[in-house]
Design a protein around this motif. Structure first.
Motif, short mmCIF file in Angstrom:
data_model
loop_
_atom_site.label_atom_id
_atom_site.label_comp_id
_atom_site.label_asym_id
_atom_site.label_seq_id
_atom_site.Cartn_x
_atom_site.Cartn_y
_atom_site.Cartn_z
N ALA A 95 -14.25 -82.68 0.01
CA ALA A 95 -13.56 -81.62 -0.73
C ALA A 95 -13.77 -81.76 -2.23
N TYR A 96 -13.45 -80.69 -2.95
CA TYR A 96 -13.44 -80.79 -4.41
C TYR A 96 -12.15 -81.47 -4.86
N SER A 97 -12.11 -81.86 -6.13
CA SER A 97 -11.09 -82.84 -6.56
C SER A 97 -9.66 -82.33 -6.56
N THR A 98 -9.44 -81.08 -7.04
CA THR A 98 -8.08 -80.66 -7.36
C THR A 98 -7.09 -80.71 -6.20
N PRO A 99 -7.45 -80.32 -4.97
CA PRO A 99 -6.42 -80.31 -3.93
C PRO A 99 -6.14 -81.67 -3.29
N GLN A 100 -6.62 -82.74 -3.91
CA GLN A 100 -6.46 -84.06 -3.30
C GLN A 100 -5.00 -84.38 -2.94
N ASP A 101 -4.08 -84.11 -3.88
CA ASP A 101 -2.66 -84.40 -3.62
C ASP A 101 -2.14 -83.56 -2.46
N ALA A 102 -2.56 -82.29 -2.42
CA ALA A 102 -2.10 -81.39 -1.35
C ALA A 102 -2.56 -81.91 0.01
N TYR A 103 -3.84 -82.33 0.11
CA TYR A 103 -4.33 -82.85 1.38
C TYR A 103 -3.63 -84.15 1.75
N GLY A 104 -3.21 -84.90 0.74
CA GLY A 104 -2.46 -86.13 0.99
C GLY A 104 -1.18 -85.84 1.75
N ALA B 277 -9.67 -77.15 14.55
CA ALA B 277 -8.21 -77.20 14.66
C ALA B 277 -7.58 -77.52 13.29
N PHE B 278 -8.23 -78.41 12.55
CA PHE B 278 -7.70 -78.76 11.23
C PHE B 278 -7.82 -77.57 10.27
N VAL B 279 -8.98 -76.88 10.35
CA VAL B 279 -9.15 -75.70 9.49
C VAL B 279 -8.07 -74.67 9.81
N ASP B 280 -7.79 -74.47 11.13
CA ASP B 280 -6.74 -73.52 11.52
C ASP B 280 -5.37 -73.97 11.02
N PHE B 281 -5.15 -75.30 11.03
CA PHE B 281 -3.86 -75.83 10.60
C PHE B 281 -3.59 -75.51 9.13
N LEU B 282 -4.67 -75.40 8.35
CA LEU B 282 -4.51 -75.20 6.91
C LEU B 282 -3.85 -73.85 6.58
N THR B 283 -3.85 -72.91 7.52
CA THR B 283 -3.18 -71.63 7.25
C THR B 283 -1.83 -71.54 7.96
N THR B 284 -1.35 -72.66 8.48
CA THR B 284 0.02 -72.66 9.01
C THR B 284 1.00 -72.72 7.84
N PRO B 285 2.26 -72.28 8.05
CA PRO B 285 3.23 -72.32 6.96
C PRO B 285 3.40 -73.71 6.35
N THR B 286 3.36 -74.76 7.19
CA THR B 286 3.52 -76.13 6.68
C THR B 286 2.47 -76.45 5.62
N ALA B 287 1.20 -76.20 5.98
CA ALA B 287 0.11 -76.52 5.06
C ALA B 287 0.14 -75.60 3.84
N ALA C 90 1.19 -74.69 -2.02
CA ALA C 90 1.98 -74.00 -3.03
C ALA C 90 2.74 -75.00 -3.91
N ALA C 91 3.16 -76.12 -3.31
CA ALA C 91 3.88 -77.13 -4.09
C ALA C 91 3.00 -77.69 -5.20
N LYS C 92 1.69 -77.62 -5.02
CA LYS C 92 0.77 -78.13 -6.04
C LYS C 92 0.22 -77.01 -6.93
N GLY C 93 0.81 -75.83 -6.84
CA GLY C 93 0.43 -74.76 -7.78
C GLY C 93 -0.53 -73.72 -7.25
N TYR C 94 -1.00 -73.92 -6.00
CA TYR C 94 -1.90 -72.91 -5.42
C TYR C 94 -1.09 -71.75 -4.85
N ARG C 95 -1.69 -70.56 -4.86
CA ARG C 95 -1.05 -69.42 -4.21
C ARG C 95 -1.43 -69.42 -2.72
N PRO C 96 -0.46 -69.37 -1.83
CA PRO C 96 -0.77 -69.32 -0.40
C PRO C 96 -1.56 -68.05 -0.07
N VAL C 97 -2.45 -68.13 0.92
CA VAL C 97 -3.18 -66.92 1.34
C VAL C 97 -2.40 -66.17 2.41
#
Lengths: 257, 344
Positions: free
Chosen positions: B48-57, B269-279, B284-291
């Protein structure tokens, strides 16, 4: 020691794996699109400007290092002062520090909010500063052992024959140190030409003005122009090779005189 | 045949040295045990690129607790988007890739590492959005509110070099598109870019992060960046404000599963999980706008009146060619003149 032929074989293999094959690959890639494409890549105005800037800055840094490095080596060998061993150990630290960290440190020290009142970042002076930082040890470490081995009796003889300290240094010490100074300066030059990590942070990277070749090449790679990147890198290698040969030649001529 | 083997070895070495030489540093971490501590049976490589590292954590442990993620471990590698994409292209093992802009995925589609259908889903392959924003000094002392304020006399603007930073191409297209939104012709919009880049940008850093560092070191009056970077800087206590111009671009960050990996099913499955409300909430907690619109509604992201998309400007493939081709792109030509017409 291994037998002669075995040592030769091992060192040839090692050099091939580490240096020759990678460098040949760069050159091969550079000409992957033919001569015309190579020529276009290296004669783009931004490419030429970056090469000229890089080479001049690297030469300036080598000259500064030749003088200041010899001075530092002299002080470390001939003078005694408290903390000398600490200073001696510190000389090599610029090699150990990741250059990107060096860039951040120089940015905070000599940037717009400089705590010491010196602001040179985003200018060509900053490029020389960054190169000087990462190449500091070369001349010091090549001159130091020669100076330690240098026979003090020659200098004493010159002094007892009436030579002033200046004349003694110029006629006796300097010629003995010259090969070491030149080889240190040559290493500085080669290292400075390729420097990227610290310069990318503090030079400003404006094309035609403060963009060095390594950063220009980085931009080409980021634009998927790998062949152009290899072409510019090949020219950097070729010019460096010529200058390194030139410095060795000067050293040999001086030595044989 | 021997020659061909040697030649391909040379090409591989060239690619490796090109990647190594450009200073692309990436962090790799190994998270081999699942959240429960049970041994994992499969391991996905996330590149991945650097910025979402905390979110993926935060997202990865949540995935491992879900039914689909049971027993799935991860290795994670973070670095500049373009470098990461090129590394995967050159053979770095990956199961899931997350980049800052779609062309870094397109590169892998071209080499058959990602299915051409990657963008066919409900969110068109995107997992997060953001908008181009103007970061200013605390209290906005220069009263910078619009793109036109950036080219007022004496204003210094920072933006990364769009040729070393793929993400900086969002900034350029935001500035360009905003001019079109205000009724300017394409030629007038290009003239705006030329004024901005050659008269008001004293430093073109190599990446968005470096540009932020330069701004925080005291250089410049404004920094063109992304809303999520500005929010993150504020979360980390940096002394900055930011404004979102009325006319600005919607930044869309893609994710895709690699189709040649060993664990394609789990990767998808992981890619699909990224658009669940949890992910989406973790992003969003890290400043991204949810899709996902339902999740987006729960957060208070301002809605710029003149928001436009990269598609409305012709889409990335066309833009990469007309604006950012290093030889004939219009931004390349502006950059070529940058040095001669500015003098501080």
């Amino acid at each position: 020691m291994p037998e002669g032929s075995l040592a030769l074989g091992v060192s040839t293999l090692w050099l091939s794996v580490i240096v020759l094959i990678p460098l040949s690959a760069v050159v091969a890639q550079a000409f992957g699109g033919g001569w015309a494409e190579f020529w276009d890549a290296v004669t783009a105005p931004a490419a030429i400007a970056a090469l000229v800037l890089t080479l001049i800055a690297a030469l300036v840094v080598s000259a500064i290092n030749a003088v200041m490095g010899t001075l530092v080596a002299w002080v470390l060998v001939r003078d005694d002062f408290p903390g000398k061993r600490v200073v001696n150990a510190m000389i090599d630290l610029p090699f150990a520090l990741p250059t990107i960290v060096a860039g951040i440190v120089l940015l905070s020290l000599y940037g717009p909010n400089s705590p010491v009142g010196i602001s040179v970042t985003f200018t060509r002076a900053a490029i020389v500063l960054a190169m000087a930082f990462v190449t500091l040890p070369f001349v010091v470490r090549s001159v130091q052992p020669v100076l330690i081995e240098l026979d003090r009796e020659m200098e004493e003889a010159a002094a007892s024959l009436g030579a002033s300290p200046g004349v003694t240094f110029r006629r006796i010490v300097a010629p003995n140190l010259l090969p070491a100074i030149l080889s240190g300066a040559a290493l500085s030059f080669a290292r400075a030409v390729g420097e990227f990590g610290s310069i990318v942070l503090i030079s400003g990277n404006i094309p035609l003005k403060t963009q060095v070749s390594s950063v220009y090449v980085f931009g080409l790679i980021q634009s998927d122009a790998n062949t152009n990147a290899a072409a510019v890198a090949t020219v950097m290698l070729a010019i460096s090779l010529v200058i390194l040969f030139g410095i060795r030649l000067v050293g040999r001529l001086q030595h044989g005189r | 045949m021997g020659i061909r083997v040697f030649a391909s070895a040379l090409v591989a070495v060239a690619a490796a040295t090109a990647i190594a030489a450009c200073g692309g540093s990436s962090d790799t971490s190994d998270n081999s045990t699942a959240a429960s501590g049970a041994p994992t049976t499969t391991k996905l490589a996330l590149v991945a690129y650097s910025t979402p590292q905390d979110a993926y954590g935060a997202i990865i442990p949540a995935f491992q607790k879900s039914a689909a993620g049971k027993g799935v471990g991860f290795t994670q590698s973070y670095g500049p988007s373009g470098d990461q994409s090129r590394a995967v292209d050159a053979g770095q093992p990956a199961d899931v890739v997350a980049f800052s802009l779609a062309p870094d995925i397109t590169r892998l589609v071209d080499d058959k590492l990602v299915s051409p259908a990657w963008a066919n889903g409900r969110y068109k392959g995107m997992v997060t959005d953001s908008v181009a924003a103007i970061v200013v000094r605390k209290g906005n002392p220069k009263h910078i509110k619009t793109w036109d304020d950036l080219i007022k006399p004496g204003i210094q603007v920072l933006t990364p070099n769009p040729f070393t930073s793929g993400g900086a191409r969002w900034n350029i297209m935001a500035a360009y598109g905003a001019q079109l939104k205000q009724g300017k012709t394409p030629a007038q919009a290009l003239a705006y870019l030329k004024t901005l880049l050659t008269k008001h940008v004293p430093v073109q850093d190599s990446s968005a992060r470096n540009a932020l560092n330069t701004f925080l070191a005291g250089k410049g009056d404004a920094l063109i960046s992304y809303e999520n970077e500005a929010i993150e800087a504020q979360q980390k206590g940096k002394d900055v404000d930011y404004v979102i111009p009325d006319d600005t671009i919607l930044i869309e960050n893609p994710v895709a599963a690699i189709s040649t990996g060993k664990h394609v099913k789990q990767a998808q499955a992981f890619v699909d999980f990224l658009t669940t409300p949890t992910a989406q909430k973790a992003f969003a907690a890290k400043g991204y706008r949810p899709v996902v619109p339902a999740v987006l509604k729960q957060f208070h992201f301002p809605k710029p009146s003149g928001l436009f998309t990269i598609a409305s400007l012709g889409g990335w493939p066309k833009i990469m060619d007309t604006f950012f081709d290093p030889d004939h792109g219009s931004v390349a030509k502006i950059e070529q003149s940058a040095g001669v017409s500015t003098d501080k």
